[in-house]
Design an enzyme around this catalytic site. Sequence first.
Site, PDB file in Angstrom:
ATOM      1  N   LYS A   1       0.824  -1.234   0.000  1.00 23.24           N
ATOM      2  CA  LYS A   1       0.000   0.000   0.000  1.00 23.24           C
ATOM      3  C   LYS A   1       0.843   1.263   0.000  1.00 23.24           C
ATOM      4  O   LYS A   1       0.492   2.257  -0.615  1.00 23.24           O
ATOM      5  CB  LYS A   1      -0.965   0.004   1.186  1.00 23.24           C
TER       6      LYS A   1
ATOM      7  N   GLY B   1      -6.636  -6.376   2.970  1.00 23.13           N
ATOM      8  CA  GLY B   1      -6.311  -7.812   2.880  1.00 23.13           C
ATOM      9  C   GLY B   1      -7.228  -8.603   1.972  1.00 23.13           C
ATOM     10  O   GLY B   1      -7.303  -8.379   0.759  1.00 23.13           O
TER      11      GLY B   1
ATOM     12  N   ASP C   1      -0.713   3.677   7.983  1.00 27.86           N
ATOM     13  CA  ASP C   1      -1.157   2.528   7.191  1.00 27.86           C
ATOM     14  C   ASP C   1      -2.579   2.777   6.658  1.00 27.86           C
ATOM     15  O   ASP C   1      -2.859   2.574   5.479  1.00 27.86           O
ATOM     16  CB  ASP C   1      -1.112   1.279   8.098  1.00 27.86           C
TER      17      ASP C   1
ATOM     18  N   LYS D   1      -3.986   3.456   2.654  1.00 27.30           N
ATOM     19  CA  LYS D   1      -5.104   2.702   2.060  1.00 27.30           C
ATOM     20  C   LYS D   1      -6.236   3.641   1.660  1.00 27.30           C
ATOM     21  O   LYS D   1      -6.842   3.483   0.607  1.00 27.30           O
ATOM     22  CB  LYS D   1      -5.614   1.650   3.053  1.00 27.30           C
TER      23      LYS D   1
ATOM     24  N   GLY E   1      -3.058 -10.790   7.203  1.00 29.34           N
ATOM     25  CA  GLY E   1      -2.754 -12.203   7.443  1.00 29.34           C
ATOM     26  C   GLY E   1      -2.356 -12.915   6.167  1.00 29.34           C
ATOM     27  O   GLY E   1      -2.683 -12.477   5.054  1.00 29.34           O
TER      28      GLY E   1
END
Length: 426
Positions: free
Chosen positions: A105, A134, A201, A205, A302
């Site tokens: 990202k 994700g 973060d 995004k 994940g």
Amino acid sequence: MKKVGVAILGLGVVGGGTYKILTEHREFYKKNHGVDITVESVLERNEKRALELGVDKSKLCSNVAEICSNPEVDIVVEVIGGVEPARSFVLAALNSGKSVVTSNKELYCKYSHELEKTAKKNRVGLFFEASCVGGVPVIRSMLDNLQGNEFSSLMGIINGTTNYILTKMSDGGASYKSVLEEAQKLGYAETDPTSDVEGYDAAYKLSILSSIAFHTKVPYTEIYREGITDIENVDVEYGKQLGYALKLLAIGKNGESGIEVRVHPAFIKSSHPLANVNDSYNAVYLTGDCVEDVMLYGRGAGAMPTGSAIVGDIIYCALHPNHSYSTFKNTEKADANTKFVKNFESEYYIRLSAEDKAGVLSKITATFGKHAISVAQFVQDKEREGGKAPLIVVTHITKEQNIKKAVADINATGLAKVDAVIRVIS
Ligand code: HSE
């Protein structure tokens, strides 16, 4: 049958998940998608990790040039993260005629204009579904399924680490510091958690998602950003009593006054669907003019969920050889005609500690009145510490700058101190 060779740059958590999915599902993809996907090359310094994952030693390589010149490789998967060396590797891959799938990202947010230009010049694909949220398929949903809509807003919980921390603070009353340590032990938060807890973060995004949603470049530098490091349990508790859940929200709006983009902690009414997105789960709530409200929910991080998004892009790339690109003018800076709203409006939760004596309350309310702030709710807690009474004020919708001025004025009286200001989403 169509054959596709893949190279994976980096066998960390996401790279390992991608390798596992591709190798374990090879027959499934052959049978159901008519495509035979093989991992032809892996760039990973940690040979032990690669061998443990089952990578054949002959497929391991130590420099990107080898991958770029390998005719068996059609698609390069970049899962290194950060800007360099990821940017140089992706540019090298695109320039040697390979399509690229990335989960990065920060790279995509800061350099999408350069990467897209290079992909177009070389007529190769550039895919980035895994860069945001994700395994939740939000990018292609906006680009394909929902493309008939004009979006007026997107609101999301798009960082798993902070959502895990805020959920645990709310459930068990543990402090921010102790939950962060637990999140680090569980591998959710990095050793240096700054990017997650300070909202970078989520801002990267949001820049990507709002550029797509609003069809114009929304640089991350235009995003108002505030993290969760100052959140105290007392506010989580008062919020619960008022019927709110506390979340790190990413908000994008497109209206007559322009585009408004912000990442900050916010109280949401517990009846709102986003209030029930807990632990490391993520969700994006979109409002389009035709579809109305849509919420996409799932695991935002994940190995396997992010690997799922990467493999989705690999298969899409393999089956759609005429590549299309983002639907906005992908420039480094925002278009000169795009206006960004900085003095946004919200409802506010304000916690003050005030001298417990006559006249203080009226001074506080007069200050709110002076700045055109209408109070919706006023709660005085009976608990007193050192002669100070905690006061909770919830406002009606008001301008951010008016709140800032009122807070400065109240603090200047010396009779009361504003201890917390949290925006409320009604
Ligand atoms: N650090 C990110 C998160 C991982 O916690 O959501 C996925 O981008």
